[in-house]
Design a protein around this motif. Structure first.
Motif, short mmCIF file in Angstrom:
data_model
loop_
_atom_site.label_atom_id
_atom_site.label_comp_id
_atom_site.label_asym_id
_atom_site.label_seq_id
_atom_site.Cartn_x
_atom_site.Cartn_y
_atom_site.Cartn_z
N PHE A 41 0.83 -1.21 0.00
CA PHE A 41 0.00 0.00 0.00
C PHE A 41 0.86 1.26 0.00
O PHE A 41 0.51 2.25 -0.62
N VAL A 42 2.00 1.20 0.69
CA VAL A 42 2.92 2.34 0.64
C VAL A 42 3.46 2.48 -0.78
O VAL A 42 3.51 3.57 -1.34
N TYR A 43 3.82 1.35 -1.38
CA TYR A 43 4.38 1.41 -2.73
C TYR A 43 3.37 1.97 -3.73
O TYR A 43 3.73 2.75 -4.62
N ILE A 44 2.12 1.60 -3.56
CA ILE A 44 1.13 2.02 -4.55
C ILE A 44 0.99 3.55 -4.52
O ILE A 44 0.73 4.18 -5.55
N GLY A 45 1.19 4.17 -3.35
CA GLY A 45 1.20 5.63 -3.27
C GLY A 45 2.39 6.20 -4.02
O GLY A 45 2.27 7.19 -4.76
N ALA A 46 3.55 5.55 -3.85
CA ALA A 46 4.74 6.00 -4.57
C ALA A 46 4.53 5.88 -6.07
O ALA A 46 4.91 6.77 -6.84
N PHE A 47 3.87 4.80 -6.49
CA PHE A 47 3.58 4.60 -7.91
C PHE A 47 2.66 5.71 -8.42
O PHE A 47 2.80 6.20 -9.55
N ALA A 48 1.73 6.15 -7.55
CA ALA A 48 0.80 7.21 -7.98
C ALA A 48 1.57 8.50 -8.29
O ALA A 48 1.22 9.22 -9.22
N VAL A 49 2.61 8.79 -7.54
CA VAL A 49 3.38 10.01 -7.80
C VAL A 49 4.31 9.83 -8.99
O VAL A 49 4.57 10.78 -9.73
N VAL A 262 -12.51 -0.96 6.81
CA VAL A 262 -11.28 -0.57 7.51
C VAL A 262 -10.07 -0.79 6.60
O VAL A 262 -9.16 0.04 6.56
N MET A 263 -10.09 -1.88 5.86
CA MET A 263 -8.98 -2.15 4.93
C MET A 263 -8.86 -1.03 3.90
O MET A 263 -7.77 -0.60 3.55
N MET A 264 -10.01 -0.59 3.38
CA MET A 264 -9.97 0.47 2.36
C MET A 264 -9.42 1.76 2.95
O MET A 264 -8.55 2.41 2.37
N VAL A 265 -9.92 2.13 4.13
CA VAL A 265 -9.46 3.37 4.75
C VAL A 265 -7.97 3.28 5.08
O VAL A 265 -7.17 4.15 4.70
N GLY A 266 -7.59 2.19 5.76
CA GLY A 266 -6.20 2.04 6.17
C GLY A 266 -5.25 2.01 4.99
O GLY A 266 -4.19 2.63 5.01
N SER A 267 -5.65 1.32 3.92
CA SER A 267 -4.78 1.22 2.76
C SER A 267 -4.62 2.57 2.07
O SER A 267 -3.53 2.90 1.60
N SER A 268 -5.69 3.36 2.02
CA SER A 268 -5.51 4.66 1.36
C SER A 268 -4.63 5.57 2.20
O SER A 268 -3.85 6.35 1.63
N ILE A 269 -4.73 5.47 3.52
CA ILE A 269 -3.83 6.29 4.34
C ILE A 269 -2.38 5.87 4.09
O ILE A 269 -1.50 6.72 3.92
N ALA A 270 -2.16 4.54 4.03
CA ALA A 270 -0.79 4.06 3.77
C ALA A 270 -0.31 4.56 2.41
O ALA A 270 0.85 4.94 2.25
N ALA A 271 -1.20 4.56 1.41
CA ALA A 271 -0.82 5.04 0.08
C ALA A 271 -0.45 6.51 0.13
O ALA A 271 0.52 6.95 -0.50
N LEU A 272 -1.22 7.29 0.89
CA LEU A 272 -0.89 8.72 1.04
C LEU A 272 0.49 8.88 1.70
O LEU A 272 1.26 9.76 1.32
N ALA A 273 0.79 8.00 2.64
CA ALA A 273 2.12 8.04 3.26
C ALA A 273 3.19 7.80 2.20
O ALA A 273 4.23 8.47 2.20
N GLY A 274 2.90 6.87 1.27
CA GLY A 274 3.84 6.62 0.17
C GLY A 274 4.03 7.87 -0.67
O GLY A 274 5.15 8.19 -1.09
N VAL A 275 2.94 8.59 -0.94
CA VAL A 275 3.02 9.84 -1.71
C VAL A 275 3.95 10.82 -1.00
O VAL A 275 4.87 11.39 -1.60
#
Lengths: 405, 334, 237
Positions: A41-49, A262-275
């Protein structure tokens, strides 16, 4: 003497870990979802950027300047890599080609920086896509095992994370760079950077400063948000579902739904952390860098040390582990050089790097096991669940005290 | 280009045999102590590293000589022993005390997850700091390995001896384990303790000993499988365990995590599929289009697919399928 | 001297106090039925005697010696067998393997003889030796459980609702077999039963428990004849 830019960058990096740990605590601490796939989930945020927003940016830029992609075919250095490829080909496959990406991203950055609307659009796209990707992946990944026991959920999350990050994204070159580095966009307007640049002490890059501000805002928002969830009626349902298997069977369906949410919320927060991580700390994105050791194992250690299901506790845990890890990384090399040369091993830079990483990983692992054994509730134990929010309760207590005295 | 060549079949079989042994071990400790052991793949790598160090230490340029062939017996046994003792230590020194303190399943799971990373990093350090006598370096890819290639005239192929031996040894082990579990008093007691620990305790069976032995067995099976890996690959990177564990979980979940025979079947299916399916797809693609696609590096995806399909369709795995009913239905339809 | 006596027993699980001031005694070769409505603490009484439930106060003596605080497996070795209501056989093991496990702590030769003994006592099992216990019918499973208990030659056999979930005819047959344990082998039996009438018919003594307290203690036949008690608590007539 450690320089200010380095301190600021470490601070931003620590904030990223705090956000990740808060997200993990929401999933694992409150809802009992043992997420061993945080790295994904962290990586997917990095991929978004990086990989994803570059494509969005090139399309936007091409709309404003219809010859942009056309020109890539004839101008060096692009023309050697792009050749006669079609526009779709370029957008889909060539932008992540290192020969193109290396030059394209700085060029896009300067175009974006010149236009405030453009940078706002790109920033919005990055945030929205990170949230959407995080939530979607969180949903898809946990869907398979959401109705099963927690250990199955953990296995599935780990499997997805390893396969998608270390096999799919790390091996399929065109999607996100694969075996090669890709560069992230910096969606900040030039004017902002310039005016900041005059204010900031020398050596501190405006991008880093903005990244740090974003990190602080996101960390505080995440803390407030997770605290609110934890103290809400839903938080109590989450804890009940975590602590009682019987509840799981008798309310099976609703609990699957809550878990997915909860998985959806938590994963998007983790993705934002990746960003945030990419924007402030590491603009070069490569899937193989997003290992389970860094982004799953270390956050877990932070959470367990600090105190599962206590947001302030896990923040303290994150700070301790982060600083401890930095200290080891600084102190270990000289110590190991001495030890290694004493036992007669030839010391090279590569050996020192490995020794450094190995020491940190082993110590973090030992911390997890020791905390589980000595103080499983962590430094700051979980607060007992209150029926009323603390503030209301405190004011009520005050009132009673006032009336009795 | 044929769809499948004989050496690919043997490779698939070897991979299946290795995975079957690993899934068997993982399932065994899951059935007894209810902990999914995330360190299982790394324990296999411990076996591989022991063999690699042994080979590097005694190798005296006699590749193929009598001394060398005895290593094919000594090294696996030594690896199995050390890996088994390691697994036993993990259980007795860490997991059992944690469990006695009331740490739940998630905590125990995280403990194995942490142990996985601890052991893996120790192995990395050992391999980095040990100078290799003959193959340059012990970690990562180096040019020549210690494996012996065997020429099989009938099939006209060269095959690593270790790949030929592994399936045979797996079959022998399976049969002996089956006999042990059904013919000896302690084997039966193990099955009894797995099914109903309370009743077993009431009858005077030492359930704690059964659990300890299951961890030792699990570790030695992993060490054995890992040992054969070391004969093939000259340098080992312990980090392969991080991906390999997914295949082990895939095979075990396919097996149902509740039966030893299910685990063997699940591991075999996953291991063979991982080798053969990409090759088959590649060959079919080649016959249709005339060009080659490189998909072998995505072979581990098959494990993920198997996990997803099993959990969505039949979360109980092979062990949960009512084969008798299924067979009856098939026969009736036929 | 009674074989087993219980005096002033208070017991339960942790904080849950279930049994209050229970006393009973049983002589050799007697059958004692413990009856009463659901949740009255019948099973807990057996578990307290066995040592599974927590005893707060009171005294349990077996052949004159105090066994109140002894752990379950020691009591089992002394000759007190407890047969739980469910999960009393290994369903994935064959009948023969189950019997072998029941003789786990015995010497090989003694074990063989004992298994042979129970097989000739329950010939039905001999024809099922190779079958998994899972494939046995409910009644057959209870007989296997009984056989496993007999292998260790206990003096007192405590049975917790052996006929639960069995068809009436099979239940009746099983109770007859339990009665026969006293007739043929001279065993002492404590029987907890939901089916009060059938249990009382084969018993010498009876204990009626209501909400954890003794409502009646005495001859079984007398309780059967007591219309008021048996209507009020046992749903008879």
């Amino acid at each position: 003497m450690v320089e200010l830019p380095i301190i600021l960058m470490e601070l931003a990096n620590m904030l990223v870990f705090i956000i990740v740990v808060l997200a993990l605590n929401l999933m694992a601490g409150y809802a009992g979802i043992p997420n061993l796939g945080m790295a994904l989930f962290v990586y997917i945020g990095a991929f978004a950027v990086a990989g994803l927003s570059v494509r969005f940016a090139i399309i936007l830029v091409n709309i404003l300047n219809p010859d942009f992609i056309e020109m890539m075919r004839v101008t060096p250095p692009y023309k050697y890599a792009v050749g006669e490829s079609s526009i779709l080909d370029i957008i889909l496959f060539k932008v992540t080609d290192p020969a193109v990406n290396r030059h394209l991203v700085p060029e896009l950055n300067s175009i974006i920086g010149d236009s405030i609307p453009l940078s706002i659009m790109i920033l919005t796209f990055i945030l929205a896509s990170a949230i959407a990707l995080g939530a979607t992946l969180g949903l898809i990944v946990s869907f398979t095992a959401v109705r099963l026991r927690e250990d199955y959920l953990a296995i599935v999350l780990l499997a997805f994370s390893e396969m998608l990050v270390q096999v799919f994204f790390a091996q399929v070159d065109w999607v996100a760079g694969g075996r090669y580095n890709t560069w992230a966009l910096t969606p900040w307007p030039q004017k902002l950077s310039q005016s900041l640049g005059n204010l900031l002490p020398s050596g501190v890059k405006p991008e880093l400063f903005i990244g740090l501000i974003v990190a602080i805002i996101l960390a505080i928002t995440t803390l407030i948000y997770t605290e609110r969830i934890a103290n809400s009626p839903m938080g109590r349902v989450l804890r009940a579902m975590r602590d009682d298997d019987l509840a799981l069977t008798s309310y099976g369906r609703d609990i699957a739904k809550i878990r997915l949410k909860v998985m959806m919320v938590g994963s998007s927060i983790a993705a934002l952390a990746g960003v945030v991580y990419v924007l402030s700390v590491q603009p070069v994105v490569k899937a193989t860098d997003y290992t389970r050791v860094t982004w799953t194992f270390i956050p877990w250690a932070m959470m367990i040390l600090g105190g599962i299901a206590n947001n302030w506790g896990v923040i303290i845990g994150a700070v301790i582990v982060y600083i401890g890890r930095k200290l080891i990384e600084i102190l270990a090399p000289p110590a190991f050089t001495t030890i290694l040369s004493l036992i007669g091993v030839e010391v090279t830079g590569a050996t020192i790097d490995i020794v450094k990483a190995v020491t940190v990983n082993i110590l973090v692992g030992v911390i997890i096991i020791l905390v589980l054994y000595l103080k499983p509730e962590g430094i700051v134990p979980e607060k007992p669940s209150k029926t009323l929010p603390r503030k209301t309760l405190n004011s009520l207590i005050e009132k009673f005290r006032g009336s009795s005295s | 280009m044929p769809i499948l060549s004989i050496d690919f079949l043997i490779n698939g079989l070897a991979s299946g045999a290795a995975l079957a042994l690993l899934c068997l071990g993982l399932t065994l400790t899951y059935m007894t102590t209810r902990v999914p052991n995330f360190a299982h793949a790394t324990i296999a790598v411990v076996g591989a590293v022991v063999t690699l160090l042994l080979l590097d230490w005694v190798y005296i340029g006699l590749r193929g000589g009598a001394v060398y062939y005895t290593l094919y017996i000594v090294a696996p046994i030594l690896s199995a022993l050390i890996a088994g003792l390691l697994a036993l230590t993990i259980y007795i020194a860490i997991l059992r005390p944690l469990s006695k303190k009331g740490i739940g399943i998630i905590g125990l799971m995280i403990a194995t997850f942490a142990l996985d990373i601890i052991i893996n990093n120790i192995l990395t350090l050992i391999l980095h700091l040990t100078p290799s006598k003959y193959i340059g370096k012990l970690i990562g890819a180096s040019v020549k390995g210690y494996g012996v290639l065997v020429y099989i005239p009938i099939l006209d192929v060269n095959i690593y001896l270790s790949r030929l031996l592994l399936p045979i040894i797996a079959v022998i082990l399976t049969i002996s384990l089956h006999l042990y579990m059904t013919r000896t008093k302690f084997g039966i007691a193990m099955r009894a303790s797995i099914e109903n620990p309370q009743l077993a305790k009431a009858l005077g069976i030492n359930v704690d000993l059964v659990y300890a032995i299951s961890w030792f067995l699990s570790g030695s099976l992993a060490g054995l499988a890992g040992s054969f890996l070391a004969f093939e690959f000259p340098g080992i990177n312990p980090a392969i365990a991080y991906l390999y564990i997914v295949s082990i979980f895939a095979g075990s979940i396919l097996g149902g995590l509740s039966s030893m025979y299910g685990a063997l079947a699940g591991g075999l299916v996953v291991g063979v599929s991982e080798v053969l399916i990409p090759v088959m797809i590649q060959n079919i693609y080649y016959t249709i289009t005339g060009s080659i696609i490189d998909i072998i590096r995505y072979q581990k995806f098959i494990s993920l697919l198997i996990i997803i399909i099993v959990l969505l369709v039949a979360p109980q795995g092979l062990a949960g399928v009512s084969w008798r009913n299924l067979l009856a239905r098939v026969v009736r339809v036929g | 001297m009674s074989l087993l006596t219980v005096e002033g027993l208070n017991a339960g699980y942790g904080k849950f106090h279930i049994l209050f001031d229970i006393s009973l005694n049983i002589e050799e070769k007697e059958i004692l039925a413990i009856v009463g409505p659901n949740g009255s603490g019948k099973s807990t009484l057996l578990k307290a005697i066995t040592g599974i439930a927590d005893v707060y106060s009171g005294r349990i003596t077996f052949k004159g010696s105090d066994i109140t605080r002894l752990p379950p497996h020691v009591k089992a070795r002394m000759g007190l067998a407890y047969l739980p209501q469910t999960n009393n056989v290994f369903t994935n093991l064959s009948v023969w393997e189950n019997l072998k496990m029941a003789a786990y702590t015995l010497d090989e030769s003694i074990a063989r003889d004992r298994i042979e003994e129970v097989l000739s006592y329950y010939p039905m099992l001999r024809s099922r030796l190779g079958f998994k216990a899972r494939s046995l019918s409910g009644g057959e499973r209870q007989i296997l459980a009984l056989a496993m208990t007999l292998i260790r030659k206990p003096e007192i056999i405590m049975l917790d609702e052996p006929t639960a979930n069995l068809a009436p005819i099979i239940a009746k047959d099983l109770l007859k077999k339990i009665q026969a344990l006293r007739e043929d082998l001279g065993k002492t039996i404590i029987l907890v039963e939901q089916n009060a009438k059938a249990a009382l018919e084969i018993s010498d003594k009876a204990l009626l428990l209501v909400s954890g307290r003794i409502e009646y203690s005495g001859f079984a036949s007398k309780l059967l004849a007591d219309t008021e008690l048996s209507r009020k608590y046992l749903g008879l007539r």
